[in-house]
Design an enzyme around this catalytic site. Structure first.
Site, PDB file in Angstrom:
ATOM      1  N   ASP A 250     -11.380  -9.806  74.428  1.00 27.62           N
ATOM      2  CA  ASP A 250     -10.762  -9.789  74.439  1.00 27.62           C
ATOM      3  C   ASP A 250     -11.477  -7.952  73.695  1.00 27.62           C
ATOM      4  O   ASP A 250     -12.112  -7.870  73.863  1.00 27.62           O
ATOM      5  CB  ASP A 250     -10.266 -10.620  73.560  1.00 27.62           C
ATOM      6  CG  ASP A 250      -9.215  -9.959  72.079  1.00 27.62           C
ATOM      7  OD1 ASP A 250      -8.304  -9.173  72.614  1.00 27.62           O
ATOM      8  OD2 ASP A 250      -9.595  -9.355  71.212  1.00 27.62           O
TER       9      ASP A 250
ATOM     10  N   ASP B  28     -10.031  -5.755  70.379  1.00 29.46           N
ATOM     11  CA  ASP B  28      -9.590  -5.762  68.884  1.00 29.46           C
ATOM     12  C   ASP B  28     -10.324  -6.831  68.352  1.00 29.46           C
ATOM     13  O   ASP B  28      -9.912  -8.044  68.524  1.00 29.46           O
ATOM     14  CB  ASP B  28      -7.980  -4.870  68.764  1.00 29.46           C
ATOM     15  CG  ASP B  28      -8.334  -3.480  68.938  1.00 29.46           C
ATOM     16  OD1 ASP B  28      -8.335  -2.995  69.076  1.00 29.46           O
ATOM     17  OD2 ASP B  28      -7.137  -3.948  70.166  1.00 29.46           O
TER      18      ASP B  28
HETATM   19  C1  XBP Z   1      -4.885  -6.240  69.074  1.00 26.35           C
HETATM   20  C2  XBP Z   1      -3.805  -5.957  68.360  1.00 26.35           C
HETATM   21  C3  XBP Z   1      -3.380  -4.718  68.779  1.00 26.35           C
HETATM   22  C4  XBP Z   1      -3.878  -3.527  67.729  1.00 26.35           C
HETATM   23  C5  XBP Z   1      -2.831  -1.960  67.546  1.00 26.35           C
HETATM   24  O1  XBP Z   1      -4.922  -7.631  69.271  1.00 26.35           O
HETATM   25  O2  XBP Z   1      -2.225  -6.780  68.366  1.00 26.35           O
HETATM   26  O3  XBP Z   1      -1.977  -4.448  68.686  1.00 26.35           O
HETATM   27  O4  XBP Z   1      -4.068  -3.538  66.304  1.00 26.35           O
HETATM   28  O5  XBP Z   1      -2.845  -1.440  69.124  1.00 26.35           O
HETATM   29  P1  XBP Z   1      -5.710  -8.810  70.241  1.00 26.35           P
HETATM   30  P2  XBP Z   1      -1.743  -0.314  70.062  1.00 26.35           P
HETATM   31  O6  XBP Z   1      -7.002  -8.659  70.200  1.00 26.35           O
HETATM   32  O7  XBP Z   1      -4.973 -10.349  70.600  1.00 26.35           O
HETATM   33  O8  XBP Z   1      -4.987  -7.466  71.631  1.00 26.35           O
HETATM   34  O9  XBP Z   1      -1.287  -0.305  68.551  1.00 26.35           O
HETATM   35  O10 XBP Z   1      -2.615  -0.224  70.952  1.00 26.35           O
HETATM   36  O11 XBP Z   1      -0.276  -1.823  70.581  1.00 26.35           O
HETATM   37 MG    MG Z   2      -8.865  -9.097  68.704  1.00 25.33          MG
END
Ligand code: XBP
Ligand code: MG
Length: 229
Positions: A8, A10
């Site tokens: 993953d 973020d």
């Molecule tokens: C991460 C997210 C993303 C970011 C925003 O989830 O939910 O939406 O917060 O990114 P994960 P965008 O780590 O589970 O993938 O604004 O580019 O969508």
């Molecule tokens: Mg995440």
């Protein structure tokens, strides 16, 4: 033997959500909207994965939702976010760079399975790992490339398919409940490293929950021990 690690982005590769939050708020201000997402509110909004989906969810909950172009608003957010990240606003979480290097040396294949926008991942990898960063990952499936975002299994299934791998020889690394559920639904064992916004998440479906990916001599860092199943 462990064949691949699916990361993953973020919260897992880097603690990005504060920069996401600031970028959403900056985009709202620039569009003349008097919205401000506090840390407390953002924690709740993170239950909805995907920035456009998150804005849509917030909008739908307002007593008198204004007319607004969610796609344009999100594009402005992405511009802001990529500029901040390119400027060095976030670094990799502890142990990430070492794990990537060790995995590469051991012939373990690397991939990315994320809900965020591809430009955001490119900006992060270039800023944190240098020009060679993106090439470390054989496959990246991001954002709108799949019909359903996490916690649906789509993004992990798409990565496995692109790599020609069964889930059994692989492991996913995630920080959040939605991420753990997504990987588990795709049949993957998951290691969870919760962070700033995910410390209270229910991560019971993970194989193990660790504070981070650790330092070089910690026993759980040895790749040979990481691939359960
Ligand atoms: C991460 C997210 C993303 C970011 C925003 O989830 O939910 O939406 O917060 O990114 P994960 P965008 O780590 O589970 O993938 O604004 O580019 O969508
Ligand atoms: Mg995440």
């Amino acid at each position: 033997a462990l064949r691949a690690i699916l990361f993953d982005v973020d919260g897992t590769l880097a603690e990005t959500e504060e920069v996401h939050r600031q970028s959403f708020n900056a985009a709202f201000r620039a569009a003349g909207l008097d919205w401000h997402w506090s840390r407390e509110l953002y924690r709740e909004l993170l239950a909805v994965t995907g920035g456009k989906e998150r804005i849509g969810h917030f909008l739908a909950g307002l007593p008198a939702p204004p007319r607004c172009d969610v796609t344009a608003l999100h594009r402005a957010k992405t511009e802001r976010y990529t500029a901040l990240v390119a400027g060095g606003a976030v670094g990799l979480r502890p142990g990430v760079a070492r794990l990537l290097a060790e995995a590469r040396a051991a012939g373990v294949r690397l991939a990315i399975a994320t809900t965020t926008t591809p430009a955001n991942v490119a900006a992060l990898l270039a800023a944190a790992l240098g020009p060679e960063g993106p090439a470390l990952f054989e496959v990246m499936v991001a954002g709108d490339a799949v019909p359903r975002k996490k916690p649906a299994p789509d993004v992990y299934q798409a990565v496995l398919e692109a790599m020609g791998l069964d889930p059994a020889g692989c492991i996913a690394i995630e920080d959040s409940r939605n991420g753990v559920l997504s990987a588990r639904r795709a049949g993957l064992p998951v290691l969870a490293t919760p962070g700033l916004y995910t410390g209270d998440d229910d991560l019971r479906h993970a194989l193990a929950v660790l504070s981070d990916l650790g330092e070089p001599d910690a026993p759980y860092c040895h790749l040979s021990g990481a691939g359960a199943g």
